[in-house]
Design an enzyme around this catalytic site. Structure first.
Site, PDB file in Angstrom:
ATOM      1  N   CYS A   2       0.827  -1.219   0.000  1.00 14.71           N
ATOM      2  CA  CYS A   2       0.000   0.000   0.000  1.00 14.71           C
ATOM      3  C   CYS A   2       0.858   1.265   0.000  1.00 14.71           C
ATOM      4  CB  CYS A   2      -0.855   0.032   1.255  1.00 14.71           C
ATOM      5  SG  CYS A   2      -1.743  -1.479   1.580  1.00 14.71           S
ATOM      6  N   ARG A  27       4.822   0.437  -6.043  1.00 16.68           N
ATOM      7  CA  ARG A  27       4.777  -0.421  -4.856  1.00 16.68           C
ATOM      8  C   ARG A  27       3.803  -1.582  -5.022  1.00 16.68           C
ATOM      9  NH1 ARG A  27       6.567   2.600  -0.194  1.00 16.68           N
ATOM     10  NH2 ARG A  27       5.151   1.508   1.174  1.00 16.68           N
ATOM     11  N   TRP A  75      -3.116  -2.606  -1.335  1.00 21.71           N
ATOM     12  CA  TRP A  75      -2.747  -3.950  -1.772  1.00 21.71           C
ATOM     13  C   TRP A  75      -3.439  -4.893  -0.799  1.00 21.71           C
ATOM     14  CZ3 TRP A  75       0.676  -8.077  -0.200  1.00 21.71           C
ATOM     15  CH2 TRP A  75       1.045  -8.929  -1.242  1.00 21.71           C
ATOM     16  N   ASN A  99      -1.368   1.638   6.108  1.00 19.39           N
ATOM     17  CA  ASN A  99      -0.491   0.587   5.560  1.00 19.39           C
ATOM     18  C   ASN A  99      -0.155  -0.354   6.700  1.00 19.39           C
ATOM     19  OD1 ASN A  99      -0.394   2.001   3.235  1.00 19.39           O
ATOM     20  ND2 ASN A  99       1.805   2.443   3.299  1.00 19.39           N
ATOM     21  N   GLY A 100      -0.090  -1.643   6.419  1.00 23.27           N
ATOM     22  CA  GLY A 100       0.294  -2.608   7.453  1.00 23.27           C
ATOM     23  C   GLY A 100      -0.861  -3.530   7.796  1.00 23.27           C
ATOM     24  N   GLU A 479      17.875 -17.262  -9.675  1.00 26.55           N
ATOM     25  CA  GLU A 479      17.502 -15.870  -9.919  1.00 26.55           C
ATOM     26  C   GLU A 479      16.840 -15.728 -11.306  1.00 26.55           C
ATOM     27  OE1 GLU A 479      16.941 -13.352  -8.387  1.00 26.55           O
ATOM     28  OE2 GLU A 479      17.092 -11.685  -9.780  1.00 26.55           O
ATOM     29  N   LYS A 483      12.974 -14.471 -11.919  1.00 28.95           N
ATOM     30  CA  LYS A 483      12.700 -13.293 -12.752  1.00 28.95           C
ATOM     31  C   LYS A 483      11.691 -13.632 -13.830  1.00 28.95           C
ATOM     32  CE  LYS A 483      14.068 -10.885 -11.074  1.00 28.95           C
ATOM     33  NZ  LYS A 483      14.737 -10.341  -9.945  1.00 28.95           N
ATOM     34  N   GLU A 486       8.075 -14.331 -12.362  1.00 29.08           N
ATOM     35  CA  GLU A 486       7.342 -13.223 -11.747  1.00 29.08           C
ATOM     36  C   GLU A 486       6.788 -12.232 -12.758  1.00 29.08           C
ATOM     37  OE1 GLU A 486      11.056 -10.654  -9.885  1.00 29.08           O
ATOM     38  OE2 GLU A 486       9.108 -10.318  -9.008  1.00 29.08           O
ATOM     39  N   HIS A 502      17.219 -37.249 -10.416  1.00 31.04           N
ATOM     40  CA  HIS A 502      16.576 -37.827  -9.227  1.00 31.04           C
ATOM     41  C   HIS A 502      15.082 -37.534  -9.210  1.00 31.04           C
ATOM     42  CE1 HIS A 502      20.428 -39.097  -7.706  1.00 31.04           C
ATOM     43  NE2 HIS A 502      20.897 -37.903  -8.048  1.00 31.04           N
ATOM     44  N   LYS A 601       6.190  -4.194  -4.713  1.00 31.29           N
ATOM     45  CA  LYS A 601       7.624  -3.893  -4.702  1.00 31.29           C
ATOM     46  C   LYS A 601       8.212  -4.104  -3.318  1.00 31.29           C
ATOM     47  CE  LYS A 601      11.571  -2.527  -6.222  1.00 31.29           C
ATOM     48  NZ  LYS A 601      12.321  -3.591  -6.940  1.00 31.29           N
TER      49      LYS A 601
HETATM   50  O1  M6R Z   1      13.254  -5.197  -0.701  1.00 29.43           O
HETATM   51  P1  M6R Z   1      13.819  -6.569  -0.536  1.00 29.43           P
HETATM   52  O2  M6R Z   1      15.141  -6.719  -1.239  1.00 29.43           O
HETATM   53  O3  M6R Z   1      13.901  -7.009   0.883  1.00 29.43           O
HETATM   54  O4  M6R Z   1      12.798  -7.517  -1.284  1.00 29.43           O
HETATM   55  C1  M6R Z   1      12.956  -8.908  -1.264  1.00 29.43           C
HETATM   56  C2  M6R Z   1      12.075  -9.575  -2.290  1.00 29.43           C
HETATM   57  O5  M6R Z   1      10.727  -9.289  -2.040  1.00 29.43           O
HETATM   58  C3  M6R Z   1      12.416  -9.120  -3.719  1.00 29.43           C
HETATM   59  O6  M6R Z   1      13.756  -9.333  -4.026  1.00 29.43           O
HETATM   60  C4  M6R Z   1      11.540  -9.891  -4.741  1.00 29.43           C
HETATM   61  O7  M6R Z   1      11.880 -11.242  -4.741  1.00 29.43           O
HETATM   62  C5  M6R Z   1      11.681  -9.279  -6.142  1.00 29.43           C
HETATM   63  N1  M6R Z   1      10.396  -8.904  -6.650  1.00 29.43           N
HETATM   64  C6  M6R Z   1      12.274 -10.194  -7.137  1.00 29.43           C
HETATM   65  O8  M6R Z   1      12.432  -9.585  -8.379  1.00 29.43           O
END
Ligand code: M6R
Length: 606
Positions: A2, A27, A75, A99-100, A479, A483, A486, A502, A601
Site C-alpha cells: 500500500c 509499490r 494492496w 499501511n500494514g 535468480e 525473474k 514473476e 533424481h 515492490k
Molecule cells: O526489498 P527486498 O530486497 O527485501 O525484497 C525482497 C524480495 O521481495 C524481492 O527481491 C523480490 O523477490 C523481487 N520482486 C524479485 O524480483
C-alpha cells in the site's frame, strides 16, 4: 504494498493526491482512494483497480474541491480488492488511510460491535477508524494515543478528523511514513518519490511518533504527548531517475543502469586497491572474531546471499548459512552472540527480513545490513549498514539491486579472506582490481540484448521451463527462474543440474525449454552432460556460457556467450542475459512488466 499520501496547502488537493499516488504505483496495489475536506465535510472517493479508474470516476461523478486530504493505494490483505474495501475508511467524524496489518482487529471489531458500531468492509483498517471515532471526544491526539494503546501490529496511518479541517495527523509503527515539508504546504507519504515534485525536505517519522501537520506548521510528539524536535532531511533523489528516462519500462532502464549502479557502489569501498568496508564500523579484527555467519533475505536478495555464501566459503574458508527470512524467523536457528547475521534488502522494509533481524538481536548477535533505501527500517535497526548505491529501483522485478548486492558480497568475501589469512595482500588487490573492471564488463555484456530478445521469442508459448546449473551457476539459475516467472507468468523451476535425474528430468519432453547456465570451468563438463541428457529427451536447450566455450554444437539449440572473467566473478555478468530473457518474454507476451499481478515492490506484511 500500500501507499499513503496526504496534502495540506493552497493547491488543488485532489490533483496533488492523485499525482502523488501515481508516484507510488510501483509499490503494487489493487485499488485506490482519497478523502478531501470539502466545505467542512470529508468527501471520500474510491475505486477498485488502477488509479486511472479512480480518476475516471472522479471526472465522471464529482471531483472533491478542497485543500486538505489523504490518499491511498491498497494492496489487499484483509478482504478482496473492491471499492468498499479500498481506503480511506472511517465514520462521519474520522477518515483514515493505513499501511500494514492490525493483528488484533477481530477483538477490536467485537468490542466496537458491542458498543453499537457497524462495519461495511472486511478490512482491519476500518476497525482502527471506528476505534479512533470511539475514543474521540474533541481531542485528536488523545484519541490517537488511546487507539495506539489498543492496537497490535504494523501500521502507518494518515488521519483526518472532521472537526480539524486544517490538519492531517500521522503516526506509524513498523511501516514507513515521511512528512514532506514545503512552503506554506506540507505532505505525508510512504516514500519520497511521491512528494519530490513539490519538495525535497522531509522528516522521518519514527516508531509511535505522532505528527500534527498544518499548511504552515508540523509538530511531533510521543505517546506521552511530549514534544519532539526533529531534524529535516533533504532528499538527493534525482527526479529523472524516478522516471523512465526514455526506456519503455523501468525494468529495462534499471537493467541498463547496472554498470553505473555497481561502479557507484564499489568505487568508494576500494581504498589503496584494497576492499574497505570500515565505513560501517566493520573491522578486519571483527571479521576474524565471529564464530559463524548467517545471511538472511527474501527473493532476489536471498539469491545475492547465495552468491555471497559460495564466494565467502570458497575464498575465506568460513562457514556461511543462507536462509530465507520467513524460514529463519520460525526455525529457532542456532545463533549466538558470537555470530554475525547479515541481512540483505533492497527496500529495507521487508517484513520477514525485519523479523529475522529482530530475532538475531534477541539472540544477542550483531546485525550487518546491506540495504539500498536510506533511512529504511532495516538500515536504522541494524548495528552496521552498508548502503548499496543503486538509486531508486521502481520495477517490481529486482535487477540492479541484485547486482549491487552481489558486488558488496564480493568486497566482503575479499576482505574476510584477507583478514583470515586465506589470501595475501597481493591476491586481495588482484581480486579487487578484477571487481573494479566489472562495470565495464557488464556494459559489454549488454550486447547480448538482441540475442536474448530472439531467445525470448522462442519461449512465449512455453508452459513450463527449467533452469539448471551447478555451484554459482545454480544460484544464478534460481535468480533467472524467479525473474521469468514473476513477470512472464510462465512456470519455471531452477534445479541443481546434478539433481535432475533424481526426479525432475521426467518433466522434460518434446520442445520443453531448458536454460543451462554453464560458466564455472570446474563444473562445465558436468553441466554440459546434464544439458545433453535433457536435449536427448527432446528439450529445446539454451546455454549461457563464457565466450569461446567449446561444445559439440548439435546439443545446443541456442548459445548466449558472455565476456570472460574468472569463474568466481561470473555471476555479475551471467545475470544480465537472464534478466533480458525474462524482460523480453514478458514484453512479447504483452504483460505489465513493471507491475506484475499479485506482487508488490516492497513486501511490508508477512
Ligand atoms: O526489498 P527486498 O530486497 O527485501 O525484497 C525482497 C524480495 O521481495 C524481492 O527481491 C523480490 O523477490 C523481487 N520482486 C524479485 O524480483
Amino acid at each position: 504494498m500500500c501507499g499513503i499520501v496526504g496534502y495540506i496547502g493552497e493547491r488543488d488537493c485532489t490533483e496533488v493526491l492523485l499525482d502523488a499516488l501515481s508516484k507510488l504505483e510501483y509499490r503494487g496495489y489493487d485499488s485506490a482512494g482519497i478523502a478531501v475536506f470539502e466545505d467542512g465535510e470529508i468527501t471520500v472517493e474510491k475505486s477498485k483497480g488502477e488509479l486511472k479508474n479512480l480518476r475516471d470516476k472522479i471526472d465522471k461523478n464529482h471531483k472533491p474541491d478542497g485543500h486538505c486530504g489523504i490518499g491511498h493505494t491498497r494492496w489487499a490483505t484483509h478482504g478482496e480488492p473492491s471499492d468498499i474495501n479500498s481506503h480511506p475508511h472511517g465514520s462521519r467524524r474520522v477518515s483514515i488511510v493505513h499501511n500494514g496489518i492490525i493483528e488484533n482487529y477481530k477483538d477490536i471489531k467485537k468490542f466496537l460491535a458491542g458498543k453499537g458500531y457497524t462495519f461495511v468492509s472486511e478490512t482491519d483498517t476500518e476497525t482502527v477508524a471506528k476505534l479512533l471515532d470511539y475514543y474521540y471526544q474533541g481531542d485528536p491526539i488523545e484519541a490517537i494515543i488511546k487507539t495506539l494503546n489498543d492496537i497490535r501490529g504494523a501500521y502507518a496511518l494518515g488521519i483526518l478528523f472532521k472537526d480539524y479541517p486544517d490538519c492531517i495527523f500521522a503516526v506509524r509503527k513498523d511501516s514507513p511514513l515521511i512528512i514532506g515539508a514545503g512552503k506554506q504546504e506540507n505532505f505525508i507519504a510512504s516514500d519520497v518519490p511521491a512528494i519530490l515534485k513539490y519538495t525535497r525536505d522531509y522528516y522521518l517519522l519514527e516508531e509511535n511518533e505522532i505528527a500534527t501537520i498544518k499548511s504552515d506548521k508540523i509538530e511531533f510528539c510521543d505517546i506521552h504527548r511530549q514534544k519532539i524536535e526533529k531534524q529535516v532531511q533533504v532528499s538527493n533523489l534525482d527526479m529523472d531517475s524516478a522516471e523512465k528516462g526514455g526506456y519503455e519500462h523501468f525494468m529495462l532502464k534499471e537493467i541498463h543502469e547496472q554498470p553505473t549502479a555497481v561502479r557507484t557502489t564499489i568505487a568508494p569501498r576500494i581504498v589503496g586497491g584494497m576492499p574497505d568496508l570500515s565505513e560501517c564500523g566493520l573491522t578486519l579484527e571483527d571479521l576474524k572474531k565471529y564464530r559463524k555467519f548467517f545471511i538472511v533475505a527474501c527473493g532476489t536478495a536471498m539469491h545475492a546471499g547465495m552468491v555471497g555464501k559460495y564466494v565467502i566459503e570458497k575464498l575465506a574458508r568460513t562457514e556461511v548459512t543462507v536462509d530465507i527470512a520467513s524460514e529463519f524467523r520460525y526455525r529457532d536457528p542456532i545463533v549466538t552472540p558470537n555470530d554475525l547475521v547479515i541481512v540483505i534488502s533492497q527496500s529495507g522494509e521487508t517484513a520477514d527480513t525485519k523479523a529475522a533481524l529482530h530475532l538475531a538481536h534477541k539472540k544477542g548477535a550483531k546485525v550487518l545490513s546491506i540495504v539500498n533505501v536510506k533511512g529504511s527500517s532495516i538500515a536504522r535497526e541494524s548495528d552496521m549498514v552498508i548502503y548499496t548505491h543503486a538509486g531508486p529501483e521502481i520495477s517490481v522485478a529486482s535487477t540492479k539491486a541484485f547486482s549491487v548486492q552481489m558486488s558488496v558480497m564480493y568486497l566482503l568475501a575479499f576482505e574476510m579472506a584477507y583478514a583470515k589469512g586465506h589470501i595475501n595482500k597481493a591476491e586481495c588487490m588482484r581480486l579487487t582490481a578484477e571487481l573494479a573492471k566489472i562495470p565495464d564488463m557488464i556494459d559489454k555484456t549488454m550486447e547480448c540484448e538482441q540475442k536474448c530478445k530472439y531467445v525470448a521469442s522462442k519461449l512465449i508459448t512455453a508452459q513450463s521451463l527449467l533452469y539448471i546449473g551447478r555451484g554459482l551457476d545454480y544460484a544464478l539459475s534460481m535468480e533467472g527462474s524467479l525473474k521469468l516467472k514473476e513477470i512472464s507468468y510462465i512456470h519455471s523451476e531452477s534445479y541443481a543440474a546434478g539433481e535432475l535425474k533424481h526426479g525432475t528430468i521426467s518433466l522434460v519432453d518434446d520442445g520443453m525449454p531448458v536454460i543451462g547456465v554453464a560458466t564455472q570451468s570446474e563444473l562445465i563438463e558436468k553441466t554440459v552432460s546434464n544439458i545433453v541428457e535433457v536435449k536427448s529427451r527432446g528439450a529445446f536447450t539454451i546455454t549461457v556460457c563464457k565466450e569461446g566455450t567449446e561444445f559439440s554444437e548439435d546439443v545446443m539449440d541456442e548459445v548466449i556467450e558472455l565476456p570472460v572473467l574468472e569463474d568466481v566473478l561470473m555471476p555479475m555478468l551471467t545475470v544480465i542475459p537472464l534478466q533480458f530473457i525474462a524482460y523480453y518474454t514478458a514484453v512479447l507476451k504483452g504483460l505489465n512488466v513493471d507491475k506484475p499481478r499479485n506482487l508488490a515492490k516492497s513486501v511490508t506484511v508477512e
